[in-house]
Motif scaffolding. Structure first.
Motif: not given
Length: 457
Positions: A175-177, A199-203, A207-210
């Motif tokens: 949410r902090a963007g 990588q998992t966390e970055l994705l 993923h929150a912004d399609p």
């Protein structure tokens, strides 16, 4: 932080209770994370100590207001981050410089809200300082303007995005963007450098912004993109490909295992499925395989003003495809091309037939990469039209696609050229705007207040 972790936890009368194990902060969006408590090791048990119970931690011990401590085993709550376990020694994203760095030390500073996580030291401490239990002096951490560090590498926490690996905090952090300040190619570079967990966390955050997710996948090299897509179910893969350019989506489907291609293709929206299916019929290294299906072609009697209005409203087309506008005759055949700059410089009432370059350079779908690049180089083209046997425009090759196809694979592994460091006022709002700890507030280390910026320790 490195000083705190060596300190004993003592009661109000000086009785030793244990040793400080970690510091807990609560994420607050774009504000500095607030210290809410400590984790102390007491008799072999990790327990929670509320921040309000600490009366002094600026000396060589952590003094509590009472010797009474809740001995239940500490359990992390959603939104809480452990500075030692989650951040210290872990890699962070340096947002202004778009690279992964390691947090070798952390700074806490006092504000009217309480203690906060204010800074990150990204340069390792020398071996002799570690051996003597020393950290770099606080007064050497920032220059007189509170901006770039002097030697130490310690910078404002708000310049970083943590890769904490704790799933319940991902939504709060996304949410902090901060990650969204990066361009898709920069995020793609980070993914290619990151470990599997990173990588998992970055994705997860992307993923929150399609739309951002699709842009990032377009920028990944083929091998990395293929591996990441293969780990996802068909519906998720189709969701990403639906937002990608049709030519990139076709390449991605070609890289999927044979048995999955049709299933993913059928899950695409009708319009995207038709485009991708058409592109899959071409050799990937030919003009047909390289072309995109986004272009603007108008009747040659269209006025310049009307053409510019169509450019202005073509928000669904990729910007690169709008650098050139094509003109067609009454039978829909390609007859002219004009750059966007030339359109802007032309009289609004002029017709496209008057301002376009007649008989533009074009290729057929079976043209190979060498022919494409030579033509684009010789004629200084930003886009190259692709036509069928009847001279109907069926696609456009943009210069970025041509360059991407000609760059050797081993060059993609090269270390990218360093970005010039941005000015401080481009990284974060000023201290007064952002709520940063101000001068004159007590630093944890007891050092003299700084002219500006967070009080460091």
């Amino acid at each position: 932080m490195s000083r705190l972790l060596r300190r004993a936890v003592v009661g109000a009368r000086g009785q030793r209770l244990g040793r400080l194990s970690d510091v807990i902060v609560r994420l607050r969006g774009t504000d500095y994370p607030l210290v809410t408590g400590l984790v102390a090791e007491l008799g072999g048990r990790r327990v929670f100590v509320p921040a309000e119970s600490v009366t002094d931690w600026g000396t060589e011990q952590v003094l509590l207001s009472s010797a009474r401590v809740d001995l239940r085993e500490f359990e992390r709550r959603d939104g809480e981050v452990l500075l030692r376990a989650d951040i210290l020694g872990h890699r962070l994203i340096d947002i202004p410089r778009a690279r992964l760095v390691r947090a070798y030390d952390l700074e806490l500073a006092h504000t009217p809200d309480g203690w906060v996580l204010a800074g990150v030291d990204t340069r390792p401490t020398s071996w002799w300082r570690r051996a003597l239990g020393l950290t770099r002096p606080a007064h050497d951490r920032h220059d007189a303007d509170g901006g770039e560090p002097i030697g130490s590498g310690c910078r404002d926490w708000k310049a970083f995005e943590a890769l904490i690996g704790h799933e319940p905090t991902v939504l709060l952090r996304s949410r902090a963007g901060r990650l969204r300040r990066l361009k898709p190619p920069q995020i793609a570079d980070l993914l290619e450098e990151a470990s599997g967990e990173e990588q998992t966390e970055l994705l997860q955050q992307v993923h929150a912004d399609p739309e951002l997710e699709a842009d990032v996948f377009e920028e990944l090299d083929e091998d990395r993109q293929s591996r990441l897509l293969r780990d996802r179910p068909d519906a998720e893969v189709a969701g990403v490909l639906a937002r990608m350019r049709a030519d990139d989506a076709a390449d991605a489907i070609n890289d999927l295992p044979q048995e999955r291609r049709q299933a993913v293709l059928e899950l695409l929206p009708t319009g995207q499925r038709a485009k991708v299916t058409a592109l899959l019929g071409y050799n990937p290294t030919s003009a047909g395989g390289l072309m995109g299906l986004d272009f603007l072609a108008l009747p040659r009697d269209t006025t310049v003003a009307a053409a510019l209005d169509r450019v202005r409203t073509a928000t669904t087309l990729q910007p690169e495809a709008l650098t050139t506008v094509f003109s067609l005759n009454d039978h829909g055949k390609l007859r002219g091309a004009v750059s966007l700059v030339a359109l802007l410089q032309a009289a609004p009432t002029a017709r496209l037939r008057e301002v376009t370059e007649p008989d533009p350079v074009r290729v057929h779908p079976d043209a190979d990469l060498i022919d494409i690049t030579l033509l684009m180089t010789d004629y200084n083209l930003l886009s190259l039209p692709v036509v069928d046997d009847d001279d109907h425009l069926i696609g456009v090759i943009t210069v970025d696609d041509a360059l991407e196809s000609t760059v050797p694979n081993n060059w993609r592994r090269r270390e990218p050229a360093p970005h010039p460091d941005p000015a401080d006022d481009e990284i974060e709002p000023s201290a007064n705007q952002s709520g940063a700890p101000q001068a004159g507030q007590q630093p944890l280390s007891g050092a003299a207040p700084q002219p500006s910026g967070p009080d460091p320790t």
